[in-house]
Design an enzyme around this catalytic site. Structure first.
Site, PDB file in Angstrom:
ATOM      1  N   ARG A  97      -2.911  -2.264  -2.960  1.00  0.00           N
ATOM      2  CA  ARG A  97      -4.089  -1.415  -2.761  1.00  0.00           C
ATOM      3  C   ARG A  97      -3.980  -0.275  -3.768  1.00  0.00           C
ATOM      4  O   ARG A  97      -3.004   0.483  -3.746  1.00  0.00           O
ATOM      5  CB  ARG A  97      -4.087  -0.867  -1.343  1.00  0.00           C
ATOM      6  CG  ARG A  97      -5.268   0.000  -1.084  1.00  0.00           C
ATOM      7  CD  ARG A  97      -5.264   0.503   0.318  1.00  0.00           C
ATOM      8  NE  ARG A  97      -6.509   1.192   0.588  1.00  0.00           N
ATOM      9  CZ  ARG A  97      -6.867   1.577   1.784  1.00  0.00           C
ATOM     10  NH1 ARG A  97      -6.101   1.329   2.814  1.00  0.00           N
ATOM     11  NH2 ARG A  97      -8.002   2.194   1.969  1.00  0.00           N
ATOM     12  N   GLU A 153      -8.089  -4.786   5.764  1.00  0.00           N
ATOM     13  CA  GLU A 153      -8.044  -4.570   4.312  1.00  0.00           C
ATOM     14  C   GLU A 153      -6.935  -5.400   3.663  1.00  0.00           C
ATOM     15  O   GLU A 153      -7.079  -5.886   2.539  1.00  0.00           O
ATOM     16  CB  GLU A 153      -7.815  -3.081   4.015  1.00  0.00           C
ATOM     17  CG  GLU A 153      -9.024  -2.234   4.383  1.00  0.00           C
ATOM     18  CD  GLU A 153      -8.662  -0.865   4.930  1.00  0.00           C
ATOM     19  OE1 GLU A 153      -7.937  -0.795   5.948  1.00  0.00           O
ATOM     20  OE2 GLU A 153      -9.095   0.142   4.356  1.00  0.00           O
ATOM     21  N   LYS A 205       3.460   0.785   2.940  1.00  0.00           N
ATOM     22  CA  LYS A 205       3.106  -0.193   3.970  1.00  0.00           C
ATOM     23  C   LYS A 205       3.118  -1.563   3.318  1.00  0.00           C
ATOM     24  O   LYS A 205       2.708  -1.704   2.161  1.00  0.00           O
ATOM     25  CB  LYS A 205       1.715   0.085   4.530  1.00  0.00           C
ATOM     26  CG  LYS A 205       1.668   1.368   5.337  1.00  0.00           C
ATOM     27  CD  LYS A 205       0.299   1.556   5.974  1.00  0.00           C
ATOM     28  CE  LYS A 205       0.280   2.840   6.771  1.00  0.00           C
ATOM     29  NZ  LYS A 205      -1.046   3.407   6.924  1.00  0.00           N
ATOM     30  N   GLY A 227      -9.728   2.586  13.150  1.00  0.00           N
ATOM     31  CA  GLY A 227      -9.077   3.069  14.382  1.00  0.00           C
ATOM     32  C   GLY A 227     -10.010   3.618  15.449  1.00  0.00           C
ATOM     33  O   GLY A 227      -9.979   3.190  16.599  1.00  0.00           O
ATOM     34  N   HIS A 230     -12.927   3.204   0.620  1.00  0.00           N
ATOM     35  CA  HIS A 230     -12.846   2.268   1.753  1.00  0.00           C
ATOM     36  C   HIS A 230     -13.511   0.930   1.427  1.00  0.00           C
ATOM     37  O   HIS A 230     -13.940   0.200   2.324  1.00  0.00           O
ATOM     38  CB  HIS A 230     -13.486   2.842   3.044  1.00  0.00           C
ATOM     39  CG  HIS A 230     -12.720   3.983   3.635  1.00  0.00           C
ATOM     40  ND1 HIS A 230     -13.336   5.119   4.106  1.00  0.00           N
ATOM     41  CD2 HIS A 230     -11.405   4.170   3.825  1.00  0.00           C
ATOM     42  CE1 HIS A 230     -12.424   5.965   4.565  1.00  0.00           C
ATOM     43  NE2 HIS A 230     -11.234   5.406   4.395  1.00  0.00           N
ATOM     44  N   ASP A 257      -5.821  13.909  15.794  1.00  0.00           N
ATOM     45  CA  ASP A 257      -5.839  12.609  16.478  1.00  0.00           C
ATOM     46  C   ASP A 257      -6.965  12.596  17.507  1.00  0.00           C
ATOM     47  O   ASP A 257      -6.980  13.398  18.450  1.00  0.00           O
ATOM     48  CB  ASP A 257      -4.487  12.370  17.153  1.00  0.00           C
ATOM     49  CG  ASP A 257      -4.357  10.943  17.656  1.00  0.00           C
ATOM     50  OD1 ASP A 257      -5.350  10.397  18.187  1.00  0.00           O
ATOM     51  OD2 ASP A 257      -3.273  10.371  17.518  1.00  0.00           O
ATOM     52  N   ASN A 316     -11.843   1.305  18.548  1.00  0.00           N
ATOM     53  CA  ASN A 316     -11.166   1.538  19.828  1.00  0.00           C
ATOM     54  C   ASN A 316     -11.820   2.522  20.774  1.00  0.00           C
ATOM     55  O   ASN A 316     -11.396   2.633  21.921  1.00  0.00           O
ATOM     56  CB  ASN A 316      -9.735   2.025  19.564  1.00  0.00           C
ATOM     57  CG  ASN A 316      -8.897   0.968  18.910  1.00  0.00           C
ATOM     58  OD1 ASN A 316      -8.713  -0.125  19.451  1.00  0.00           O
ATOM     59  ND2 ASN A 316      -8.399   1.253  17.714  1.00  0.00           N
ATOM     60  N   ARG A 337      -9.670  16.232   6.772  1.00  0.00           N
ATOM     61  CA  ARG A 337     -10.539  16.586   5.622  1.00  0.00           C
ATOM     62  C   ARG A 337     -11.924  16.972   6.129  1.00  0.00           C
ATOM     63  O   ARG A 337     -12.408  16.386   7.088  1.00  0.00           O
ATOM     64  CB  ARG A 337     -10.664  15.379   4.679  1.00  0.00           C
ATOM     65  CG  ARG A 337      -9.388  15.058   3.931  1.00  0.00           C
ATOM     66  CD  ARG A 337      -9.489  13.728   3.207  1.00  0.00           C
ATOM     67  NE  ARG A 337      -8.742  12.692   3.888  1.00  0.00           N
ATOM     68  CZ  ARG A 337      -8.848  11.378   3.619  1.00  0.00           C
ATOM     69  NH1 ARG A 337      -9.674  10.949   2.686  1.00  0.00           N
ATOM     70  NH2 ARG A 337      -8.125  10.501   4.288  1.00  0.00           N
ATOM     71  N   ASN A 345       0.867  -1.179   0.000  1.00  0.00           N
ATOM     72  CA  ASN A 345       0.000   0.000   0.000  1.00  0.00           C
ATOM     73  C   ASN A 345       0.905   1.232   0.000  1.00  0.00           C
ATOM     74  O   ASN A 345       1.555   1.523   1.004  1.00  0.00           O
ATOM     75  CB  ASN A 345      -0.879  -0.046   1.257  1.00  0.00           C
ATOM     76  CG  ASN A 345      -1.838   1.123   1.343  1.00  0.00           C
ATOM     77  OD1 ASN A 345      -1.890   1.972   0.454  1.00  0.00           O
ATOM     78  ND2 ASN A 345      -2.588   1.183   2.424  1.00  0.00           N
ATOM     79  N   GLY A 370     -11.593   6.117  10.743  1.00  0.00           N
ATOM     80  CA  GLY A 370     -10.147   6.076  10.983  1.00  0.00           C
ATOM     81  C   GLY A 370      -9.577   7.465  10.762  1.00  0.00           C
ATOM     82  O   GLY A 370     -10.202   8.449  11.152  1.00  0.00           O
ATOM     83  N   SER A 371      -8.405   7.556  10.128  1.00  0.00           N
ATOM     84  CA  SER A 371      -7.911   8.888   9.743  1.00  0.00           C
ATOM     85  C   SER A 371      -8.844   9.428   8.665  1.00  0.00           C
ATOM     86  O   SER A 371      -9.233  10.586   8.681  1.00  0.00           O
ATOM     87  CB  SER A 371      -6.512   8.827   9.148  1.00  0.00           C
ATOM     88  OG  SER A 371      -5.691   8.021   9.893  1.00  0.00           O
ATOM     89  N   GLY A 372      -9.159   8.558   7.702  1.00  0.00           N
ATOM     90  CA  GLY A 372     -10.230   8.845   6.756  1.00  0.00           C
ATOM     91  C   GLY A 372     -11.507   8.234   7.318  1.00  0.00           C
ATOM     92  O   GLY A 372     -11.452   7.196   7.968  1.00  0.00           O
ATOM     93  N   HIS A 395     -16.814   3.335   8.847  1.00  0.00           N
ATOM     94  CA  HIS A 395     -15.355   3.190   8.868  1.00  0.00           C
ATOM     95  C   HIS A 395     -14.801   4.509   9.389  1.00  0.00           C
ATOM     96  O   HIS A 395     -14.777   5.514   8.675  1.00  0.00           O
ATOM     97  CB  HIS A 395     -14.840   2.879   7.449  1.00  0.00           C
ATOM     98  CG  HIS A 395     -13.343   2.799   7.361  1.00  0.00           C
ATOM     99  ND1 HIS A 395     -12.659   1.621   7.171  1.00  0.00           N
ATOM    100  CD2 HIS A 395     -12.395   3.757   7.451  1.00  0.00           C
ATOM    101  CE1 HIS A 395     -11.356   1.858   7.142  1.00  0.00           C
ATOM    102  NE2 HIS A 395     -11.175   3.145   7.304  1.00  0.00           N
TER     103      HIS A 395
HETATM  104  P1  ADP Z   1      -5.609   4.838   9.075  1.00  0.00           P
HETATM  105  O1  ADP Z   1      -6.645   5.366   8.152  1.00  0.00           O
HETATM  106  O2  ADP Z   1      -4.360   5.672   9.108  1.00  0.00           O
HETATM  107  O3  ADP Z   1      -5.369   3.358   8.986  1.00  0.00           O
HETATM  108  P2  ADP Z   1      -6.740   4.225  11.630  1.00  0.00           P
HETATM  109  O4  ADP Z   1      -7.826   3.326  11.180  1.00  0.00           O
HETATM  110  O5  ADP Z   1      -5.573   3.624  12.311  1.00  0.00           O
HETATM  111  O6  ADP Z   1      -6.247   5.166  10.463  1.00  0.00           O
HETATM  112  O7  ADP Z   1      -7.388   5.315  12.605  1.00  0.00           O
HETATM  113  C1  ADP Z   1      -6.688   6.420  13.108  1.00  0.00           C
HETATM  114  C2  ADP Z   1      -7.581   7.128  14.098  1.00  0.00           C
HETATM  115  O8  ADP Z   1      -7.967   6.207  15.128  1.00  0.00           O
HETATM  116  C3  ADP Z   1      -6.919   8.318  14.813  1.00  0.00           C
HETATM  117  O9  ADP Z   1      -7.804   9.419  14.859  1.00  0.00           O
HETATM  118  C4  ADP Z   1      -6.696   7.792  16.211  1.00  0.00           C
HETATM  119  O10 ADP Z   1      -6.749   8.817  17.158  1.00  0.00           O
HETATM  120  C5  ADP Z   1      -7.864   6.842  16.375  1.00  0.00           C
HETATM  121  N1  ADP Z   1      -7.618   5.883  17.460  1.00  0.00           N
HETATM  122  C6  ADP Z   1      -6.697   4.899  17.495  1.00  0.00           C
HETATM  123  N2  ADP Z   1      -6.726   4.264  18.689  1.00  0.00           N
HETATM  124  C7  ADP Z   1      -7.693   4.873  19.417  1.00  0.00           C
HETATM  125  C8  ADP Z   1      -8.202   4.708  20.734  1.00  0.00           C
HETATM  126  N3  ADP Z   1      -7.728   3.773  21.560  1.00  0.00           N
HETATM  127  N4  ADP Z   1      -9.205   5.527  21.126  1.00  0.00           N
HETATM  128  C9  ADP Z   1      -9.681   6.478  20.311  1.00  0.00           C
HETATM  129  N5  ADP Z   1      -9.241   6.685  19.073  1.00  0.00           N
HETATM  130  C10 ADP Z   1      -8.262   5.912  18.628  1.00  0.00           C
END
Ligand code: ADP
Length: 398
Positions: A93, A379, A16, A328, A181, A283, A332, A241, A9, A210-212, A208
């Site tokens: 990817r 993924e 990655k 993410g 995604h 974050d 979590n 974004r 990726n 995450g960062s996105g 989904h």
């Molecule tokens: P990527 O798209 O880079 O793979 P991820 O799916 O890893 O991204 O998600 C990143 C996001 O997940 C960040 O905003 C991070 O703060 C959040 N995150 C990761 N661990 C936790 C956690 N334990 N609690 C809350 N948010 C989390």
């Protein structure tokens, strides 16, 4: 050692990678994952087993990984040192399959040429994805390579979901709502079929986060609508974004602020979302632990938009039976999950606090009208599975 499949990726400054061992009945198990980050600036190689044991952690001289090709050479050397035999196939990817590809495809020159034409649709990702394919074709010309697309899972959408209210020539040029995604949604849909086969046949929204961030409406495990559209900017607010935005704002930035397309693009991809709104961080963990009211507002906005988009997708589905959190944040953060469920209590959504704190997989109460799950996404495994399946089918080119 058994045979392996490599998953790759590429981003603008990182590669990655993950290596999967092929077991009996072609079952795939992750051996290790790693990345080279800081390509061209301060490259670092890091590789760990899935259990977290560090296999490599080194800073590299800049000239050794000055670009994607150099960085890939570093990855190949690391694989040569670590494995008895090279991988038998590589799956990439690739963000954009355009209107053409609705499934993964074995890569040849013709496919690559078609994928190059989608660069204007994803200028920040597609060039790096394809540069990595080319680098590997040069260093390992005989290696079987497969492209897996973030858009493919959404290709079955009805035209109603995919078009903008714009003149037809723009549709013909490929200006459509694609959705992204898709590899994550494909994994989650398959996993839900194992966890709750009855629910998987019904109307389900997957978030989904995450960062996105995006959300996808599934009917019977198939995508029928997505919050992301023409690019990965649309829909939910994300780390950096903005998500859904009146195009008039873009016109304002150009006309009143004199920003050129490149500056606007950089702004929309890197300076907005949770980071722009809070002025603190992209974050989520930082925002959750901050006492600053701006952090609290950004989080409230994020949750509000997830709830709003749920209504939008539920309208497309004409109902809602299940909701899945992934990536993410979704996997979590019990706090965000609870806040989203609270805003959606009018839909009959209710979480069990203990199950939510334990990350499920089932996190809703028995009385909840919408069944809510947490499903960790994978993924890379989806890419490895497709790559091996295409290899076993004799490398069909399309
Ligand atoms: P990527 O798209 O880079 O793979 P991820 O799916 O890893 O991204 O998600 C990143 C996001 O997940 C960040 O905003 C991070 O703060 C959040 N995150 C990761 N661990 C936790 C956690 N334990 N609690 C809350 N948010 C989390």
């Amino acid at each position: 050692m058994a045979e392996t499949v490599l998953v790759l990726n590429a981003g603008s400054s990182s590669i990655k990678f993950e290596l999967f061992e092929i077991g009996p009945q072609d079952r795939l198990a992750s051996l290790f994952a790693g990345q080279i980050e800081g390509i061209g600036v301060r490259p670092r190689l890091l590789a760990r087993t899935r259990a977290g044991a560090v296999l490599a952690e080194r800073t590299l001289p800049r000239e050794e990984a000055n670009d994607v090709e150099g960085a890939m050479a570093v990855v190949e050397r690391f694989l040569d040192e670590t494995l008895d035999a090279p991988p038998i196939a590589a799956g990439h990817r690739v963000v954009h399959g355009g209107p053409v590809f609705s499934a993964p495809v074995a890569i040849d020159e013709e496919v690559l040429a078609t994928l190059e034409t989608f660069v204007p649709l994803a200028p920040l990702h597609q060039p790096y994805n394809l540069a990595l394919v080319r680098a590997l074709r040069r260093s390992r010309p005989d290696l079987f390579q497969v492209a897996c697309f973030d858009t493919a899972f959404h290709r079955g959408h009805p035209a109603l979901a995919d078009c903008f209210a714009l003149p037809d020539w723009l549709w013909e040029e490929g200006v459509r709502r694609y959705g992204f995604h898709g590899l994550s949604y494909e994994y989650v849909a398959a996993r839900l079929r194992e966890l709750d086969p009855e629910l998987a046949e019904k109307k389900v929204i997957v978030a989904h986060l995450g960062s996105g961030c995006s959300m996808c409406a599934l009917r019977g495990g198939k995508s029928v609508e997505s919050t992301m559209g023409f690019t990965a900017l649309d829909g939910l607010p994300m780390g950096t974004r903005p998500g859904q935005l009146d195009p008039g704002v873009v016109l304002y930035l150009a006309a009143a602020k004199g920003m050129d397309p490149e500056a606007i693009q950089h702004f929309l991809y890197h300076d907005c979302g949770l980071k722009g709104l809070s002025g603190i961080s992209n974050d989520l963990r930082v925002l959750l632990s901050s006492a600053d009211p701006k952090a609290a507002f950004a989080l409230e906005f994020f949750v509000y938009k997830i709830a709003q988009m749920t209504g939008w997708l539920a309208a497309a589905l004409e109902g809602l039976d299940g909701f899945v959190f992934t990536a993410g944040i979704g996997e979590n953060s019990p706090t965000i999950r609870e806040a989203v469920a609270h805003r959606l209590r009018w839909l009959g959504m209710e979480l069990d606090p203990h199950a939510n704190a334990a990350h499920g997989p089932l996190v809703s109460t028995p009385a909840s009208r919408v069944r809510v799950y947490v499903v960790p996404t994978d993924e890379e495994l989806v890419i490895a599975r497709h790559t091996l399946a295409l290899l076993r089918r004799g490398g069909d080119r399309r």
